[in-house]
Design a protein around this motif. Structure first.
Motif, PDB file in Angstrom:
ATOM      1  N   ARG A  58     -25.261  -3.476  75.893  1.00  0.00           N
ATOM      2  CA  ARG A  58     -25.890  -2.292  75.318  1.00  0.00           C
ATOM      3  C   ARG A  58     -26.666  -1.586  76.411  1.00  0.00           C
ATOM      4  NH1 ARG A  58     -29.929  -6.097  71.885  1.00  0.00           N
ATOM      5  NH2 ARG A  58     -31.573  -6.372  73.448  1.00  0.00           N
ATOM      6  N   LYS A  59     -27.008  -0.331  76.131  1.00  0.00           N
ATOM      7  CA  LYS A  59     -27.702   0.491  77.134  1.00  0.00           C
ATOM      8  C   LYS A  59     -29.097  -0.073  77.410  1.00  0.00           C
ATOM      9  CE  LYS A  59     -25.337   4.871  76.224  1.00  0.00           C
ATOM     10  NZ  LYS A  59     -24.625   4.839  77.508  1.00  0.00           N
ATOM     11  N   GLY A  60     -29.643   0.317  78.538  1.00  0.00           N
ATOM     12  CA  GLY A  60     -30.986  -0.114  78.885  1.00  0.00           C
ATOM     13  C   GLY A  60     -30.970  -1.334  79.782  1.00  0.00           C
ATOM     14  N   ASP A  61     -31.848  -2.274  79.486  1.00  0.00           N
ATOM     15  CA  ASP A  61     -32.049  -3.423  80.360  1.00  0.00           C
ATOM     16  C   ASP A  61     -30.803  -4.297  80.493  1.00  0.00           C
ATOM     17  OD1 ASP A  61     -34.673  -2.614  80.740  1.00  0.00           O
ATOM     18  OD2 ASP A  61     -35.426  -3.828  79.080  1.00  0.00           O
ATOM     19  N   LYS A  62     -30.061  -4.471  79.397  1.00  0.00           N
ATOM     20  CA  LYS A  62     -28.864  -5.322  79.470  1.00  0.00           C
ATOM     21  C   LYS A  62     -27.826  -4.713  80.413  1.00  0.00           C
ATOM     22  CE  LYS A  62     -30.325  -8.262  76.337  1.00  0.00           C
ATOM     23  NZ  LYS A  62     -30.810  -9.597  76.693  1.00  0.00           N
ATOM     24  N   LEU A  63     -27.587  -3.419  80.273  1.00  0.00           N
ATOM     25  CA  LEU A  63     -26.611  -2.775  81.148  1.00  0.00           C
ATOM     26  C   LEU A  63     -27.113  -2.781  82.588  1.00  0.00           C
ATOM     27  CD1 LEU A  63     -23.853  -1.443  81.096  1.00  0.00           C
ATOM     28  CD2 LEU A  63     -24.971   0.757  80.725  1.00  0.00           C
TER      29      LEU A  63
ATOM     30  N   ASP B  31     -20.668  -9.006  73.838  1.00  0.00           N
ATOM     31  CA  ASP B  31     -19.968  -7.797  73.408  1.00  0.00           C
ATOM     32  C   ASP B  31     -21.029  -6.775  73.024  1.00  0.00           C
ATOM     33  OD1 ASP B  31     -17.886  -6.091  72.778  1.00  0.00           O
ATOM     34  OD2 ASP B  31     -16.803  -7.591  71.596  1.00  0.00           O
ATOM     35  N   GLY B  32     -20.574  -5.597  72.650  1.00  0.00           N
ATOM     36  CA  GLY B  32     -21.515  -4.574  72.243  1.00  0.00           C
ATOM     37  C   GLY B  32     -21.005  -3.185  72.521  1.00  0.00           C
ATOM     38  N   PRO B  33     -21.820  -2.184  72.208  1.00  0.00           N
ATOM     39  CA  PRO B  33     -21.374  -0.791  72.318  1.00  0.00           C
ATOM     40  C   PRO B  33     -21.077  -0.353  73.744  1.00  0.00           C
ATOM     41  CG  PRO B  33     -23.725  -0.915  71.807  1.00  0.00           C
ATOM     42  CD  PRO B  33     -23.186  -2.284  71.638  1.00  0.00           C
ATOM     43  N   CYS B  34     -21.568  -1.058  74.745  1.00  0.00           N
ATOM     44  CA  CYS B  34     -21.312  -0.683  76.144  1.00  0.00           C
ATOM     45  C   CYS B  34     -20.239  -1.543  76.787  1.00  0.00           C
ATOM     46  CB  CYS B  34     -22.604  -0.755  76.961  1.00  0.00           C
ATOM     47  SG  CYS B  34     -23.815   0.500  76.530  1.00  0.00           S
ATOM     48  N   ARG B  35     -19.356  -2.106  75.978  1.00  0.00           N
ATOM     49  CA  ARG B  35     -18.285  -2.963  76.523  1.00  0.00           C
ATOM     50  C   ARG B  35     -17.456  -2.209  77.563  1.00  0.00           C
ATOM     51  NH1 ARG B  35     -15.112  -7.582  74.668  1.00  0.00           N
ATOM     52  NH2 ARG B  35     -13.418  -7.811  76.159  1.00  0.00           N
ATOM     53  N   ALA B  36     -17.128  -0.964  77.275  1.00  0.00           N
ATOM     54  CA  ALA B  36     -16.302  -0.192  78.214  1.00  0.00           C
ATOM     55  C   ALA B  36     -17.016   0.006  79.545  1.00  0.00           C
ATOM     56  CB  ALA B  36     -15.938   1.159  77.604  1.00  0.00           C
ATOM     57  N   GLU B  37     -18.325   0.265  79.513  1.00  0.00           N
ATOM     58  CA  GLU B  37     -19.080   0.441  80.754  1.00  0.00           C
ATOM     59  C   GLU B  37     -19.112  -0.844  81.571  1.00  0.00           C
ATOM     60  OE1 GLU B  37     -19.933   1.613  77.773  1.00  0.00           O
ATOM     61  OE2 GLU B  37     -21.345   3.294  77.906  1.00  0.00           O
ATOM     62  N   VAL B  38     -19.277  -1.978  80.883  1.00  0.00           N
ATOM     63  CA  VAL B  38     -19.293  -3.260  81.589  1.00  0.00           C
ATOM     64  C   VAL B  38     -17.916  -3.548  82.192  1.00  0.00           C
ATOM     65  CG1 VAL B  38     -19.625  -5.750  81.350  1.00  0.00           C
ATOM     66  CG2 VAL B  38     -21.152  -4.166  80.160  1.00  0.00           C
ATOM     67  N   GLU B  39     -16.860  -3.272  81.438  1.00  0.00           N
ATOM     68  CA  GLU B  39     -15.513  -3.476  81.962  1.00  0.00           C
ATOM     69  C   GLU B  39     -15.275  -2.610  83.193  1.00  0.00           C
ATOM     70  OE1 GLU B  39     -12.969  -2.697  78.660  1.00  0.00           O
ATOM     71  OE2 GLU B  39     -13.127  -4.748  77.872  1.00  0.00           O
TER      72      GLU B  39
ATOM     73  N   ARG C 250     -13.073 -12.659  83.526  1.00  0.00           N
ATOM     74  CA  ARG C 250     -12.494 -12.915  82.202  1.00  0.00           C
ATOM     75  C   ARG C 250     -13.543 -12.615  81.140  1.00  0.00           C
ATOM     76  NH1 ARG C 250     -11.515 -18.779  79.633  1.00  0.00           N
ATOM     77  NH2 ARG C 250     -10.423 -18.188  77.718  1.00  0.00           N
ATOM     78  N   PHE C 251     -13.234 -11.731  80.205  1.00  0.00           N
ATOM     79  CA  PHE C 251     -14.138 -11.385  79.118  1.00  0.00           C
ATOM     80  C   PHE C 251     -13.858 -12.301  77.928  1.00  0.00           C
ATOM     81  CE2 PHE C 251     -14.317  -7.659  81.762  1.00  0.00           C
ATOM     82  CZ  PHE C 251     -15.626  -7.200  81.614  1.00  0.00           C
ATOM     83  N   LEU C 252     -14.889 -13.021  77.487  1.00  0.00           N
ATOM     84  CA  LEU C 252     -14.741 -13.980  76.399  1.00  0.00           C
ATOM     85  C   LEU C 252     -15.072 -13.389  75.039  1.00  0.00           C
ATOM     86  CD1 LEU C 252     -16.518 -17.052  78.074  1.00  0.00           C
ATOM     87  CD2 LEU C 252     -14.093 -16.421  78.167  1.00  0.00           C
ATOM     88  N   GLY C 253     -15.770 -12.237  75.030  1.00  0.00           N
ATOM     89  CA  GLY C 253     -16.207 -11.651  73.769  1.00  0.00           C
ATOM     90  C   GLY C 253     -17.421 -12.370  73.220  1.00  0.00           C
ATOM     91  N   GLN C 254     -17.750 -12.077  71.963  1.00  0.00           N
ATOM     92  CA  GLN C 254     -18.904 -12.695  71.307  1.00  0.00           C
ATOM     93  C   GLN C 254     -18.536 -14.105  70.881  1.00  0.00           C
ATOM     94  OE1 GLN C 254     -21.305 -10.256  68.532  1.00  0.00           O
ATOM     95  NE2 GLN C 254     -20.957 -11.889  67.043  1.00  0.00           N
ATOM     96  N   LEU C 255     -19.325 -15.092  71.281  1.00  0.00           N
ATOM     97  CA  LEU C 255     -19.026 -16.496  71.022  1.00  0.00           C
ATOM     98  C   LEU C 255     -19.999 -17.090  70.013  1.00  0.00           C
ATOM     99  CD1 LEU C 255     -18.403 -17.816  74.670  1.00  0.00           C
ATOM    100  CD2 LEU C 255     -16.786 -16.706  73.100  1.00  0.00           C
ATOM    101  N   ASP C 256     -19.515 -18.042  69.215  1.00  0.00           N
ATOM    102  CA  ASP C 256     -20.423 -18.797  68.361  1.00  0.00           C
ATOM    103  C   ASP C 256     -21.014 -19.946  69.175  1.00  0.00           C
ATOM    104  OD1 ASP C 256     -18.500 -20.849  68.474  1.00  0.00           O
ATOM    105  OD2 ASP C 256     -17.655 -20.347  66.507  1.00  0.00           O
ATOM    106  N   ALA C 257     -21.869 -20.751  68.558  1.00  0.00           N
ATOM    107  CA  ALA C 257     -22.586 -21.796  69.288  1.00  0.00           C
ATOM    108  C   ALA C 257     -21.634 -22.811  69.914  1.00  0.00           C
ATOM    109  CB  ALA C 257     -23.575 -22.491  68.358  1.00  0.00           C
ATOM    110  N   ARG C 258     -20.595 -23.198  69.184  1.00  0.00           N
ATOM    111  CA  ARG C 258     -19.640 -24.181  69.714  1.00  0.00           C
ATOM    112  C   ARG C 258     -18.882 -23.615  70.907  1.00  0.00           C
ATOM    113  NH1 ARG C 258     -14.378 -24.834  69.366  1.00  0.00           N
ATOM    114  NH2 ARG C 258     -14.212 -23.094  67.907  1.00  0.00           N
TER     115      ARG C 258
END
Length: 358
Positions: free
Chosen positions: A192-197, A221-229, A240-248
């Motif tokens: 997402r925009k801001g500190d994460k990006l 993952d998030g709304p800025c996925r394209a910018e990160v890519e 390699r982009f894994l996407g949003q992962l659960d705890a396991r």
């Protein structure tokens, strides 16, 4: 002893979007569970104003005022023994707990409350005043980081307690230690925009200074996925982009990782640092307030340049003995300071006498 009322004004533990904020709210509910009695999440009111909008704040204040009588009645009927709030601050102050706890005559405690005098007189003036009022009302202020303690200490009221509670994982024991067989860097953060990006931008620059055989896995993952890519595009198949992962799935990612890399721009502290280190994954991060409260000292890089970060990464990637030592230091840090056992001892030593007084 009656039940504990729990409230998280910024992000409920039931919020659908994973984050460190949500995880810490869940961890605190587990921490406050005792003798099979689980804290009650008493409100889903999210008092969050992202942009400093007076109309939004007024509407949220009105919602809170309308909800308070119901909460007071519920608390009396169910015999609440204590109200605990997690993360009240100028963008999402606790608009409920101080009034309800005062009406019920029960202790009010706050975890990770903050004061920000610089917000007074600005677009969040009304909410900062509420955040400060919540701090003033608390019998106990539990702070996670040294940075938060500084602002709180100067305004303590007579009889108030300020207690350091290191951020913690909601588990009694460390997981199995990671045994990576490749030079894999793990990155994890919302897009997402801001500190994460900003952190992703720093990562992309640092990768350009790496040499040898390495690859990156990115969880999130998030709304800025394209910018990160786009930032990672120059490195092609190495990323390699894994996407949003659960705890396991996240645990499996830690097990593959030789090093965890996240600069930590304006992180409050960062639960992922603790998770990675619990698995024995050394961390490389910028030496920043908050981050330094949860990362083993050898993983903090004072020089913010891409060259310095890359050098720190290469040391862990290429030197087996350094990696072994850093992995053990990481696990020792979490074992000694950041597991549920230590957190329970800290909190209940304070809460037991407080609750017996009521």
């Amino acid at each position: 002893m009656g039940p504990i009322a729990f409230y998280a004004p910024l992000k409920s533990p039931h919020h659908p979007v994973p984050s460190g904020e949500r995880q810490m709210a869940r961890n605190l509910m587990q921490l406050l569970t005792r003798d099979g009695v689980v804290p009650q999440l008493v409100s889903e009111l999210r008092s969050f104003d992202k942009h400093g909008d007076g109309a939004v704040q007024a509407a949220l204040l009105a919602q809170a005022e309308a909800e308070i009588p119901t909460l007071i009645a519920k608390g009396r009927a169910e015999g609440w023994a204590l109200w605990a709030t997690y993360h009240s601050y100028y963008k999402a102050p606790d608009l409920l707990g101080p009034t309800v706890s005062a009406a019920l005559g029960i202790p009010y405690v706050s975890f990770e409350a903050t004061r920000a005098n610089k917000r007074l007189g600005g677009p969040w003036d009304a909410f900062e005043k509420k955040a400060q009022a919540a701090c003033d009302a608390a019998d106990v202020l539990f702070h996670f980081t040294g940075r938060d303690a500084v602002a709180l200490r100067g305004h303590l009221k007579v009889g108030q307690q300020l207690v350091h509670l290191p951020p913690f994982l909601a588990q009694e024991n460390l997981p199995t230690q990671a045994e990576p067989d490749a030079s894999t860097l793990l990155v994890a953060g919302m897009m997402r925009k801001g500190d994460k990006l900003a952190s992703y931008s720093i990562i992309a620059e640092a990768l350009g200074h790496l040499t040898g055989d390495w690859q990156v896995e990115i969880a999130g993952d998030g709304p800025c996925r394209a910018e990160v890519e786009a930032l990672m595009a120059p490195y092609g198949g190495r990323v390699r982009f894994l996407g949003q992962l659960d705890a396991r799935e996240m645990a499996q990612a830690y097990e593959r990782a030789r090093v965890f890399f996240w600069p930590g721009v304006n992180e409050a502290f960062g639960m992922v640092y603790l998770e990675a280190q619990a698995h024995g994954v050394p961390v490389v991060a910028q030496d920043r307030p908050g981050v330094r409260d949860v990362v083993a000292a050898e993983g903090l890089v004072a020089d913010p340049t891409p060259d310095a970060l890359a050098a720190a990464l290469l040391t862990v990637l290429n030197d087996d003995e350094t990696h072994r030592q850093r992995a053990q230091e990481a696990r020792d840090l979490v074992q000694n300071h950041h597991l549920l056992t230590a957190a329970r001892q800290t909190v209940w030593e304070v809460l037991n006498p407080l609750m017996k007084e009521t």
